[in-house]
Scaffold this active site. Sequence first.
Site, mmCIF file in Angstrom:
data_model
loop_
_atom_site.group_PDB
_atom_site.id
_atom_site.type_symbol
_atom_site.label_atom_id
_atom_site.label_comp_id
_atom_site.label_asym_id
_atom_site.label_seq_id
_atom_site.Cartn_x
_atom_site.Cartn_y
_atom_site.Cartn_z
ATOM 1 N N GLU A 121 49.404 44.050 49.207
ATOM 2 C CA GLU A 121 49.163 45.326 48.511
ATOM 3 C C GLU A 121 50.389 46.236 48.533
ATOM 4 O O GLU A 121 50.653 46.965 47.580
ATOM 5 C CB GLU A 121 47.947 46.037 49.119
ATOM 6 C CG GLU A 121 46.609 45.424 48.735
ATOM 7 C CD GLU A 121 46.276 44.130 49.483
ATOM 8 O OE1 GLU A 121 47.013 43.741 50.409
ATOM 9 O OE2 GLU A 121 45.271 43.498 49.124
ATOM 10 N N HIS A 174 34.997 44.741 53.138
ATOM 11 C CA HIS A 174 34.995 44.493 51.698
ATOM 12 C C HIS A 174 33.957 45.341 50.975
ATOM 13 O O HIS A 174 33.496 44.983 49.904
ATOM 14 C CB HIS A 174 34.708 43.006 51.413
ATOM 15 C CG HIS A 174 35.813 42.087 51.805
ATOM 16 N ND1 HIS A 174 36.101 41.766 53.108
ATOM 17 C CD2 HIS A 174 36.729 41.421 51.045
ATOM 18 C CE1 HIS A 174 37.123 40.926 53.153
ATOM 19 N NE2 HIS A 174 37.545 40.704 51.909
#
Lengths: 326, 397
Positions: A61, A131
């Site tokens: 990321e 998540h």
Amino acid sequence: MSEKTINVSDAIHDALVEEMRRDPSVVIVGESIQRATSFGITRGLLTEFGYNRVWDTPIAENAIAGLALGAALTGLRPVPIIMIGDFIPYAMEIICNEIAKYRYMFGGNFKVPITIRVGAQGAGAGLAAQHSQCLEAWFIHVPGLKVVYASTPYDAKGLLKASIRDDNPVLFFEHKFLGSITGTIPTEDYTVPIGVADVKREGEDVTIVAWAFMMHKALNAATELEKEGISVEVIDPRTLYPLDKETILQSVKKTGRLIIAEEAPKTGGIGAEISAMVNEEGFDSLDAPIMRVAAPHTPIPYSAALEKLWIPNVKDIINAAKKIVT
Amino acid sequence: MITQVVMPMLGWTMKEGTIVTWLKKEGEKVEKGEPLLEVETGKIVKDIESPGTGILRKILIPEESTVPVSEVLAIIAEPKEDISTLQNTLEKAKVILETPQVASVEKMESMMTKKTTVKVKISPVAKKLAEKHDIDFNRITGTGPNGRIVRKDILAAIEMTKVMPRVREVIPLVGIRKTTADRLSFSYRTAVHVTVTMVMDMSEMVKLRKKLLPEIEKKKHIRMTYTDMLVKAVAKTLEEYPIVNSTLKDEEIKILEDINIGVAVDTKAGLIVPVIREANTKSLIDIALTTKELVEKARSGNLALDEITGGTFTITNLGMFGVDQGAPIINPPEIGILGVGRIAQKPVVVDGKIVIRPMMNITLSFDHRVIDGALAARFLKTMKQKIESPSDLFENN
């Protein structure tokens, strides 16, 4: 003006396609977006726009965000996607210290027209604590960032287009369960301005501010509450920063009561911010304490039963409303 | 040492007093014997001395409040001394006493007045609305969560007040007004008021006054009034009718030895009735002097408690305002009051001829529980004789 029915995922897809056609400087950056394996949103983009405008990255990321920043500084208009938004912390340094501050620290000599899509937010899919989060609250605290979160196909497409066209960094949040939600949108080009809330339902007795998936729960709660004679106004801020204070304050002036519903822990949440703002700027309108419907201060449980318990639901909103509407 | 400042008993009849002014502020140092506050009772105002030395730590009763004798008004203590326990106990007791309990009609009226005493739960918008419409939310029962007053409650109250006239000003019923209200409503409720009126020919009185005026003015530098003359006349009449000079209290009619005439005086602060003691034994000049002194004291607020108590009969004269006749309310526990009208030139028949004479109505309100109409009539008749041939009455001035 003609209209079509579409779901949120396709609305985002359409917005990307249309903006890439409209402006050759728009590029997209992310994990596996060339093959569009995840959620299928970027399907067909490689075929139409080629490798120069559809960049695959490693699962990193910070690299995605850094790449986007460099591209933006060279004059491109990148739209990076953090596929699983929960892992945006890896990119925090780039987003919060670089992307957010570049334009300011260089005296306006650079523009940073980046739209970071923060994907797959939200609990309820049994994906456990790493998540399932909704992390929008983290970013409203950082000067230099705009934060938008659409709840309908119309808003998703219009807001994404407005974000891409904005010369400043925007975080565009996406929720797991919104993708399949349908609605009608114009076939013509349009945008939804950043910083403007939308009254999703008009009412008299209580204002509920909710966005993303919670907005739909608020609408369901409103339908239930109406059966009991409680008239609910539902406001979707759509942009969490800069917040459309005026729409919220006007609504509270009318109803005298405010509930903020969000799918994240209550402490330090967006609800806290909106509550404090109304307290400061709309105290005299209040006829009851401001209520927050939010999640407990715990990681999101993996156990399906506990996860269900954790997620703020329609019943929680109804209970909050009944507590303050007498 | 902690000293409690209490409402003092300034006279045997005193039941409650009103705090006019606190002469010291909270946190100020006070010495024992130093004036601490002003208290009003039964229409007089008195400085109250501090009962102790120290810091005036807490004022419990604010100005303009009326409280019973011996109620704790303030706490004096050393600077660091802990007064929280005492203060809590006293304040709790106060809240219980003051918690409003009102019936619906009273509620409507009282809602339109404004005075905060107890802490109330009210939402911000409701409070703002209440203030805008001058609604006293202390008197409203909230229907919100935990009894909080909410917008709906104020809107309902506004609806209710729409039928009521708008309020220009609210004057708390305290001090003289309160005393007057209490005493007269008590009188009106209990005494069986009957009123008889008699017309008096004032020719001789007018002549006599004209004759005496320059003399008295020269000697005593005062201007004798008709009221002075009437005080003497009524005092002398009362000598002949002892039953009228009486009080009725607790199933007892007490015929009084002393004839003390109260004279109603209009002052800025309200109606005050100073008493001319043993008026029947006083000369006209003495009566005039005493009356003048008392009236001046009444108007400047300097009357002592004993100068306004102990009356046995009252005169109220509204003649100077052009009033012909009125039916006054008895000043309890007395049983009679004389209402005096103006002296007016009127055509009257004397010896078969119409002549113009200065005429005056005298009205006696009496308590029918004690005396009957015939006696009241005879009383007035005697008074009329005295007034119409006054030379005997004022023989020695």
